[in-house]
Design a protein around this motif. Structure first.
Motif, mmCIF file in Angstrom:
data_model
loop_
_atom_site.group_PDB
_atom_site.id
_atom_site.type_symbol
_atom_site.label_atom_id
_atom_site.label_comp_id
_atom_site.label_asym_id
_atom_site.label_seq_id
_atom_site.Cartn_x
_atom_site.Cartn_y
_atom_site.Cartn_z
ATOM 1 N N TYR A 98 0.837 -1.280 0.106
ATOM 2 C CA TYR A 98 -0.007 0.109 0.012
ATOM 3 C C TYR A 98 0.898 1.342 0.040
ATOM 4 O O TYR A 98 1.607 1.285 0.835
ATOM 5 C CB TYR A 98 -0.925 0.133 1.222
ATOM 6 C CG TYR A 98 -2.011 1.025 1.292
ATOM 7 C CD1 TYR A 98 -3.084 1.045 0.333
ATOM 8 C CD2 TYR A 98 -2.003 1.925 2.197
ATOM 9 C CE1 TYR A 98 -3.967 1.943 0.371
ATOM 10 C CE2 TYR A 98 -2.992 2.948 2.267
ATOM 11 C CZ TYR A 98 -3.956 2.796 1.343
ATOM 12 O OH TYR A 98 -4.988 3.787 1.151
ATOM 13 N N LEU B 121 2.654 3.346 2.879
ATOM 14 C CA LEU B 121 3.574 2.845 3.698
ATOM 15 C C LEU B 121 4.909 3.144 3.212
ATOM 16 O O LEU B 121 5.918 2.532 3.494
ATOM 17 C CB LEU B 121 3.399 1.267 3.750
ATOM 18 C CG LEU B 121 2.291 0.762 4.353
ATOM 19 C CD1 LEU B 121 2.288 -0.793 4.205
ATOM 20 C CD2 LEU B 121 2.309 1.065 5.876
ATOM 21 N N LYS B 122 5.133 4.109 2.237
ATOM 22 C CA LYS B 122 6.302 4.511 1.571
ATOM 23 C C LYS B 122 7.378 5.153 2.668
ATOM 24 O O LYS B 122 8.704 5.060 2.192
ATOM 25 C CB LYS B 122 5.955 5.288 0.413
ATOM 26 C CG LYS B 122 5.484 6.867 0.840
ATOM 27 C CD LYS B 122 5.412 7.722 -0.197
ATOM 28 C CE LYS B 122 4.851 9.042 0.029
ATOM 29 N NZ LYS B 122 4.183 9.935 -0.989
ATOM 30 N N GLU B 123 7.007 5.651 3.741
ATOM 31 C CA GLU B 123 8.313 6.160 4.582
ATOM 32 C C GLU B 123 8.558 4.917 5.339
ATOM 33 O O GLU B 123 9.756 5.007 5.447
ATOM 34 C CB GLU B 123 7.400 7.042 5.636
ATOM 35 C CG GLU B 123 6.705 8.387 5.018
ATOM 36 C CD GLU B 123 7.907 9.128 4.317
ATOM 37 O OE1 GLU B 123 9.094 9.483 4.915
ATOM 38 O OE2 GLU B 123 7.405 9.748 3.227
ATOM 39 N N ALA B 124 7.996 3.906 5.779
ATOM 40 C CA ALA B 124 8.476 2.786 6.404
ATOM 41 C C ALA B 124 9.055 1.732 5.349
ATOM 42 O O ALA B 124 10.010 1.096 5.910
ATOM 43 C CB ALA B 124 7.322 2.150 7.136
ATOM 44 N N PHE B 125 8.614 1.522 4.380
ATOM 45 C CA PHE B 125 8.880 0.560 3.393
ATOM 46 C C PHE B 125 9.214 1.247 1.929
ATOM 47 O O PHE B 125 8.346 0.968 1.151
ATOM 48 C CB PHE B 125 8.038 -0.686 3.399
ATOM 49 C CG PHE B 125 8.037 -1.378 4.700
ATOM 50 C CD1 PHE B 125 8.662 -2.025 5.086
ATOM 51 C CD2 PHE B 125 6.502 -1.183 5.300
ATOM 52 C CE1 PHE B 125 8.463 -2.998 6.224
ATOM 53 C CE2 PHE B 125 6.527 -1.896 6.557
ATOM 54 C CZ PHE B 125 7.399 -2.586 7.153
ATOM 55 N N ALA C 258 6.052 2.215 -2.325
ATOM 56 C CA ALA C 258 6.114 1.404 -1.069
ATOM 57 C C ALA C 258 6.278 0.088 -1.416
ATOM 58 O O ALA C 258 5.477 -0.384 -2.478
ATOM 59 C CB ALA C 258 4.919 1.456 -0.222
ATOM 60 N N GLU D 129 12.382 -3.471 4.035
ATOM 61 C CA GLU D 129 12.034 -2.448 2.914
ATOM 62 C C GLU D 129 12.806 -2.960 1.480
ATOM 63 O O GLU D 129 13.649 -3.438 1.531
ATOM 64 C CB GLU D 129 12.186 -0.820 3.435
ATOM 65 C CG GLU D 129 13.888 -0.700 3.380
ATOM 66 C CD GLU D 129 14.515 -1.405 4.921
ATOM 67 O OE1 GLU D 129 15.553 -1.001 4.875
ATOM 68 O OE2 GLU D 129 13.795 -1.790 5.473
#
Length: 168
Positions: free
Chosen positions: A110, A113-117, A127, A149
């Motif tokens: 999704y 979630l690009k900051e975490a992954f 992400a 990631e």
């Protein structure tokens, strides 16, 4: 196992097998599952029950759920894997105690979630995660499994090995 891990305390309408199968069906399906509400709807659709969202969410947030899913995954690996390599005592390869292989597989997740992954291909998949798996071919066992990631190097996920010879 659901009882031993603490996922099932009392037997209710939401049985562990139905819960897990609905998650697998929803997440491996047509890609139209973006929210927990979608997972809840899939559970009700699959079971024919009319379980409230709150009851379903109480099961989904249990600390034992990831452990149960991991246990089931390991069981599937044991059932569906087969001995890959075996050598006669006369073979020069019989001297090896371990033969390790490692690979990683990427999967977009999704976009929120690009900051975490963060994904390697940020335009297409901002992400993404990568599942790094190391297996010992001689014992037919998993040595290490990591979900990271997508931008992390596979080299960072190799298991520490002790070599009988110096490596420069």
């Amino acid at each position: 196992m659901a009882e031993q891990l603490g996922f099932t305390i009392r037997q209710r309408d939401i049985r562990p097998l139905d819960f897990i199968l609905s998650l697998i069906d929803a997440l491996a399906g047509d890609g139209n599952c973006d929210t927990q509400a979608d997972l809840h709807r899939k559970f009700n659709e699959l079971t024919g029950l009319n379980v409230s969202y709150r009851s379903w969410a109480n099961q989904a947030k249990k600390d034992a759920l990831p452990t149960l899913i991991l246990w089931l995954w390991v069981q599937c690996l044991e059932i569906f894997s087969r001995k890959v390599m075996a050598f006669d005592e006369d073979s020069p390869f019989s001297e090896f105690e371990h033969i390790l292989i490692q690979d990683g597989s990427s999967q977009a997740v999704y976009d929120a979630l690009k900051e975490a992954f963060p994904g390697r291909f940020s335009t297409v998949s901002p992400a993404a995660v990568e599942l790094h798996t190391t297996m010992d071919l001689l014992t037919n066992n998993l040595v290490r499994v990591q979900l990271t990631e997508d931008t992390r190097s596979e080299r960072d996920c190799l298991p520490h090995c002790q070599h009988p010879w110096p490596i420069s």
